[in-house]
Design a protein around this motif. Sequence first.
Motif, short mmCIF file in Angstrom:
data_model
loop_
_atom_site.label_atom_id
_atom_site.label_comp_id
_atom_site.label_asym_id
_atom_site.label_seq_id
_atom_site.Cartn_x
_atom_site.Cartn_y
_atom_site.Cartn_z
N LEU A 54 -19.62 -21.24 -47.37
CA LEU A 54 -18.37 -22.44 -46.95
C LEU A 54 -17.43 -22.43 -47.98
O LEU A 54 -16.25 -22.23 -47.48
CB LEU A 54 -18.97 -23.78 -47.00
N LYS A 113 -25.59 -21.43 -48.61
CA LYS A 113 -24.78 -21.83 -47.46
C LYS A 113 -23.38 -22.43 -48.13
O LYS A 113 -22.56 -22.44 -47.64
CB LYS A 113 -25.52 -22.78 -46.62
N TYR A 155 -18.61 -24.99 -39.54
CA TYR A 155 -19.59 -24.94 -40.20
C TYR A 155 -20.85 -26.09 -39.86
O TYR A 155 -22.02 -25.88 -39.81
CB TYR A 155 -19.20 -25.33 -41.75
#
Length: 176
Positions: free
Chosen positions: A41, A37, A99
């Motif tokens: 990002l 993840k 996010y």
Amino acid sequence: MAIRLEDKKAIVAEVNETASKALSLVIADYRGVTSNKMSELRAKARAESVSLRVVRNTLARRAVEGTEYECAREAFVGPTILAFSMEDPGAAARLLKDYAKENDKFEIKALAVGGEMLAADQIDRLAKLPTRDQALAMLMSVMQAPVTKLARTLNEIPSKVTRAVAAVRDKKQEAA
């Protein structure tokens, strides 16, 4: 893992250089976010000209000394990721806000812009700033409005003259 003194100095210098060029800073806690993840990002950040750095808090405190982000030193507690907006002041705020919506464990701690530290709940103030292109478009529309009105007004004069001539012609035809 221990970091050599030369490496620490290099990290501080690099973050200080980034901070001196940045337009805004968003500080977040990335605890519990997987490395996959985080890679996603980072990819999104590169696309939006946002510089992401995970730095030890002591090094981050030293790195922001002498910059307008010195006000954010007290937010460097726990696992911290720094997001510097390089071209658009709201880019990092928009990126991390989106996010954080997708990842429950990702938490925004604070943000700083123009030498002023703001709480995490103020992120909308920064995220809703228009991008450079949007701001230029708004400026151009404001600048274009008076010119458009002038053109319409000048175009109305020949129309009025034409209607007046047509009215006189109609009147003469009726009289004849």
